[in-house]
Structure formats: C-alpha cells, structure tokens
Design a protein around this motif. Structure first.
Motif: not given
Length: 297
Positions: A79, A101, A127-135, A138
C-alpha cells in the motif's frame, strides 16, 4: 482463442491501470486505468523512467519494491500514497493524496532485455477513508471528542513497553470535576454535559500537543504525558486546574473546580493499570484534603 488485437483491447479496458515496469524503473507499457473517476491518464508514461517522473525518494521506493517482487517471484502486495508533490515530470499529478494497493508480480520473461514486473494499482482511497472513520469512532468519546477508555489503555500499554525497553518516562494525570452531581442536580444533565465539553476544550487548549487526553467515564478524565516525569506533570496539571474555575464561570455561570492525582511509571509496574491505580489514589487524596488540588504519588 483471442487474437493479439483482442487481448490488447481486453487489457486496455481494465478499470485499474496495469504497468509493465522493468528492473531499471522504465515504464515499458501501460494497460487499463479506464475508470477516470479514480485514475489520471497514464498513457504518456510509456517509454519513460520513473526516475524522470517521480521525486527521487519515491522513485527509489518503487524500485526497491520491484526488486522485492523480482527476487521472490511471488505476488507482492504493498500500500502506498501518491500526491502532486511526489510527481516531478509528468504534469501536475493529483492535487490531493491518493492511496493505492499495488499487486506486483514478476514476469517469467524479459521485456526489451530486462527483468520486469506487472504492477496493478488499485485506488483504495475511499476504502481507507471509511476505515479511518470507523477507527476514529471506535476510539473516540461521542460527547467530548476525546479518546475513550479503549484508546487510553492501548496508549498506556504502548508507553509501558517503551518505559521497560528504554526507560523513557511517562506520567499520568487522573482528574474529575468537583461536586459534579450537584451541578447535574441544580442545573440539569445538559449543563453537566456542557461542563464536560468545556473541560475537554480546555484540555486541548492548555495541555501539550503530544499529551493524550481521554474521557475515562462519567466526569473522570485521564491525561497521558509521554516523556514527562512526575514533577513536571504536576506543574502542567496545576496549570490546567487553575484555568478551570474561570472557564466554567464564563461559559456556564457555575462555580466549580477539579481535583486530580499524578503518578509516573515505576520499576515494579507490570500492567498499565498500575499507574492508573496510583494516580487515582492521588485523586482521592486531593478530595480528602478539600478538593481543588492535585496530589502526586
């Protein structure tokens, strides 16, 4: 089954760009990348060297990844990020950072006398932006925007490991709002929430950039101070304590203070909870001594 022309047409229709890159870093051919929502037109790269197109540091990184794929012969997945500042000679490049990727596979034949790979680049920015928001969700307290208990414990575990390995000290401040129940009873829970939000804002304003601030629960806050001994942490905590009454008086028209406890890691500590226990004991010592103070243990 397919003619050469048909195979070329199929490859050119791929939504993700596929680069044929030689060991020396030359773009031998480019196929695909037709999804213009996610990719810039790379057709002009064919025949050029990535050392002419990219900043040297980024080009060397790509060359090293190509070498890894050639040496292993197996599929190599990486990545990476590209932005306009990485581009030296291929137009302006993207105006914002884009995450990719890369799926890199060595070819079992040479291209114009050089070992080569096929490098398929997939845009994974969304995808990275969604993962960052979810992180972030949390790890964040919904009311104050500070870190939550989970992120706090993770940070303390990391700092304890650093202390054990390098003896780089960390101090912790635990504090809460004095007579918080009375505030809720007299002015309502909305006022209590507003007070917690103001305390969080004040922490961001008074504390240092590297300090990790968390809401531990209710009206209790924890501040992790990396690279800080207990005496220095006590001075910082006193600065915060001194600002609280005026802030709450101005924003809520309510008189209140904070009490806290400070501690630092010690050689016997085996768990991050050890330092929290001592700092919490300091908090209750401050309460017994009359509130509106910080005690170091």
């Amino acid at each position: 089954m397919f003619t050469q022309q048909q195979l070329t047409s199929i490859l050119s229709s791929l939504p993700d760009p596929a680069f044929i890159l030689t060991r020396s870093g030359r773009y031998a051919a480019i196929f695909g990348g037709k999804d213009l929502r996610h990719y810039h037109d790379g057709s002009g790269l064919a025949g050029r060297s990535m050392f002419d197109v990219l900043k040297e540091e980024k080009a060397r990184w790509f060359a090293a990844e190509i070498e890894k794929a050639l040496e292993s012969g197996a599929l190599h997945i990486v990545e990476y990020q590209l932005s306009g500042s990485d581009v030296a000679g291929a137009g302006d490049g993207p105006s914002h950072s884009i995450w990719f990727e890369g799926r890199v596979q060595a070819l079992n034949f040479q291209v114009e006398g050089e070992d080569a790979v096929v490098w398929i680049a997939s845009n994974i920015t969304e995808k990275n932006e969604v993962q960052q928001k979810l992180r972030q969700l949390s790890e964040t307290d919904a009311l104050t925007g500070l870190y939550n208990r989970r992120k706090l414990i993770e940070t303390l575990d990391d700092r304890l490991a650093v202390f054990e390995r390098e003896r780089d000290q960390t101090s912790v401040l635990v504090f809460d709002l004095d007579n918080f129940k009375r505030l809720n009873d007299e002015m309502g829970h909305h006022a209590g929430d507003a007070a917690l939000v103001e305390i969080a804002r004040l922490c961001r304003q008074v504390l240092r950039k590297d300090d990790v601030i968390a809401r531990f629960g209710g009206d209790e806050f924890v501040v992790v101070m990396p690279g800080t001994h207990r005496g220095d942490a006590l001075e910082i905590a006193e600065q915060l304590r001194a600002h609280v009454p005026a802030t709450l008086r101005e924003t809520l028209r309510y008189e209140s203070t904070i009490s806290g406890g400070v501690s630092e890691f010690g050689a016997p500590d085996r768990f991050s909870s050890d330092i929290l226990t001592r700092a919490d004991a300091g908090l209750y010592q401050s309460k017994r001594a009359g509130r509106n103070r910080v005690s170091a243990l």
